[in-house]
Write an enzyme that holds these catalytic residues in place. Structure first.
Site, PDB file in Angstrom:
ATOM      1  N   GLN A  54      -7.133  -7.740  -8.685  1.00 15.45           N
ATOM      2  CA  GLN A  54      -7.094  -8.614  -7.352  1.00 15.45           C
ATOM      3  C   GLN A  54      -8.121  -7.874  -6.550  1.00 15.45           C
ATOM      4  OE1 GLN A  54      -4.225  -7.390  -4.549  1.00 15.45           O
ATOM      5  NE2 GLN A  54      -3.876  -9.404  -4.068  1.00 15.45           N
TER       6      GLN A  54
ATOM      7  N   SER B 169      -9.393  -6.674  -0.765  1.00 14.11           N
ATOM      8  CA  SER B 169      -9.784  -5.856   0.503  1.00 14.11           C
ATOM      9  C   SER B 169     -11.318  -5.603   0.313  1.00 14.11           C
ATOM     10  CB  SER B 169      -8.851  -4.374   0.273  1.00 14.11           C
ATOM     11  OG  SER B 169      -7.505  -4.886   0.645  1.00 14.11           O
TER      12      SER B 169
ATOM     13  N   GLU C 282       2.537 -11.582  -4.044  1.00 12.06           N
ATOM     14  CA  GLU C 282       2.389  -9.970  -4.081  1.00 12.06           C
ATOM     15  C   GLU C 282       3.630  -9.196  -3.557  1.00 12.06           C
ATOM     16  OE1 GLU C 282      -0.726  -6.563  -2.898  1.00 12.06           O
ATOM     17  OE2 GLU C 282      -0.456  -8.513  -1.697  1.00 12.06           O
TER      18      GLU C 282
ATOM     19  N   GLU D 260       2.059  -0.292   9.364  1.00 11.64           N
ATOM     20  CA  GLU D 260       1.686  -0.926  10.748  1.00 11.64           C
ATOM     21  C   GLU D 260       1.995  -2.633  10.698  1.00 11.64           C
ATOM     22  OE1 GLU D 260       0.106   2.809  10.840  1.00 11.64           O
ATOM     23  OE2 GLU D 260      -0.240   1.341   9.325  1.00 11.64           O
TER      24      GLU D 260
END
Length: 416
Positions: free
Chosen positions: A133, A136, A251, A381
């Site tokens: 994948q 990012s 995911e 976060e």
């Protein structure tokens, strides 16, 4: 909530168990593993993983929740959980197909053309081809829509330039799913398109990222005028964000419902019986027993939170956001347990050596590897934001880039 198997679930578990017993070897208490990020996957490991996946596929145990027409058996989500629970009890090669089976395959089944499904799904399921994948980027991790790698149309091809990062398994993958910016004049979520890329294409440069534990499971991937045929584009141009959401939803579901700390408590107990404090087994020390008891209580709370997801799946319902709780709390718990395990080992706790460290450096591997897992699939976060907004009903964060063309979004400090 009833956590016992229904008669149908019990029969399915017995069928799965019988096949596994006939085809694999049961684990023993000595089988202790660290955090598996595919850090050290060599050619022999890849061959063994492919052979095991092919054996499962031939017997109908591969990707069991997939529809029958795609090679699955149309199993329910709870049956998939049962299969995973039973398979985890046996010695099997590392699962290097998780991204392909958990994210790439379902995305192609949802958004791909009949030709794309026929080309990629069968070999993906059987393990003949491995997928990764490519989402990012250095400046777009948690804010995926801020990605900057581009694709420009050139006849029947797209020319791709840019960089991806933290790509697990890129070094041994055959194919990858890729989100790219195709329209910088659109707002950031609208200017994206979704592609499949041949990882052996000219212009792709894969560089491993050496992690603190010495592993190289993550990679940087650079694209220099890489050509991707338009036939490898998934869905319409500009619809990449919608397709990416499908991938991300799968995911999150494939990560699981947590509860990993439960097995670690048993390993801690065994370690406390093996090592000594002041000439006596560490388990005889009251403070050690108190600490392990605290870990046990927290792991049980985590396990029962995960059971809420299992209950929803068993009843045919969609699990809620409690999976975010499991990952957030579970990551911290595993890291704290690993630190305590190294403390129990004394001076040996400072080593990361399978020969000279108790339990084959399992606690060192976990301590060094878990920060990566706390980032993968949603940082702490991000998970806190999900819990705040979807569980507690708090307002969402303010967005300064809303409604602005991507090319006009400020990227540096304010001008004076």
């Amino acid at each position: 909530m009833d956590f016992n198997d229904t008669p149908e679930e019990a029969a399915f578990r017995a069928e799965a168990r019988a096949w596994l017993e006939a085809n694999a070897e049961l684990k023993t208490p000595a089988d202790v593993g660290g955090v598996d990020l595919g850090e050290r996957v060599d050619d022999a490991t890849i061959r063994a993983a492919k052979e095991w996946q092919k054996k499962k596929a031939d017997a109908g145990w591969a990707c069991i929740t997939w529809p029958v027409e795609y090679g699955g058996r149309g199993a329910t989500p709870i049956q998939s959980v049962i299969w995973s629970q039973e398979e985890s009890k046996f010695r099997t090669p590392p699962n290097i197909f998780g991204i392909g089976h958990g994210m790439c395959g379902p995305t192609i089944m949802t958004h791909g053309t009949p030709e794309q499904k026929a080309r990629w799904i069968p070999k993906l399921l059987s393990g003949e081809e491995i997928w990764c994948q490519l989402f990012s980027e250095p400046s777009a991790g948690s804010d995926l829509a801020g990605l900057r790698a581009t694709a420009a149309r050139d006849g029947d091809d797209w020319i791709v330039n840019g960089q991806k990062i933290w790509t697990t398994g890129a070094q041994f993958s055959d194919w990858g799913i890729l989100v790219l910016r195709t329209d910088p004049n659109a707002v950031k979520h609208a200017g994206l398109s979704y592609f499949v890329v041949d990882m052996h294409s000219p212009g792709i440069d894969i560089k491993p990222i050496v992690q603190i534990n010495g592993g190289t499971g993550f990679n940087e991937v650079f694209f220099d005028d890489v050509r991707i045929p338009d036939a490898y584009r998934i869905s319409e141009v500009g619809n990449g964000w919608a397709v990416a959401i499908t991938t991300l939803m799968n995911e999150r579901a494939s990560i699981g419902s947590g509860g990993g700390g439960r097995a670690g408590v048993g390993e801690l107990l065994r370690l406390a019986r093996e090592v000594e404090i002041n000439g006596a087994p560490a388990i005889q020390d009251a403070s050690v027993r108190q600490k392990i008891a605290d870990f046990y209580v927290r792991s049980q709370a985590l396990q029962h939170t995960g059971n809420r997801t299992l209950s929803a799946l068993s009843q045919g319902k969609t699990p809620g956001p409690e999976a975010s709780l499991g990952k957030l709390v579970g990551g911290v718990l595993i890291q704290e347990m690993a630190a305590f395990g190294m403390d129990l080992e004394g001076a040996a706790g400072g080593l990361n050596d399978d020969v000279f460290t108790p339990q084959e450096s399992a606690w060192q591997e976990r301590y060094l590897g878990i920060p990566g897992l706390r980032i993968a699939g949603g940082t702490d976060e991000v998970l806190r934001n999900i819990i705040a907004e979807r569980v507690l009903g708090l307002p969402s964060d303010a967005r300064a880039d809303k409604g602005i063309p991507f090319k006009d979004i400020p990227t540096g400090p304010p001008s004076k």
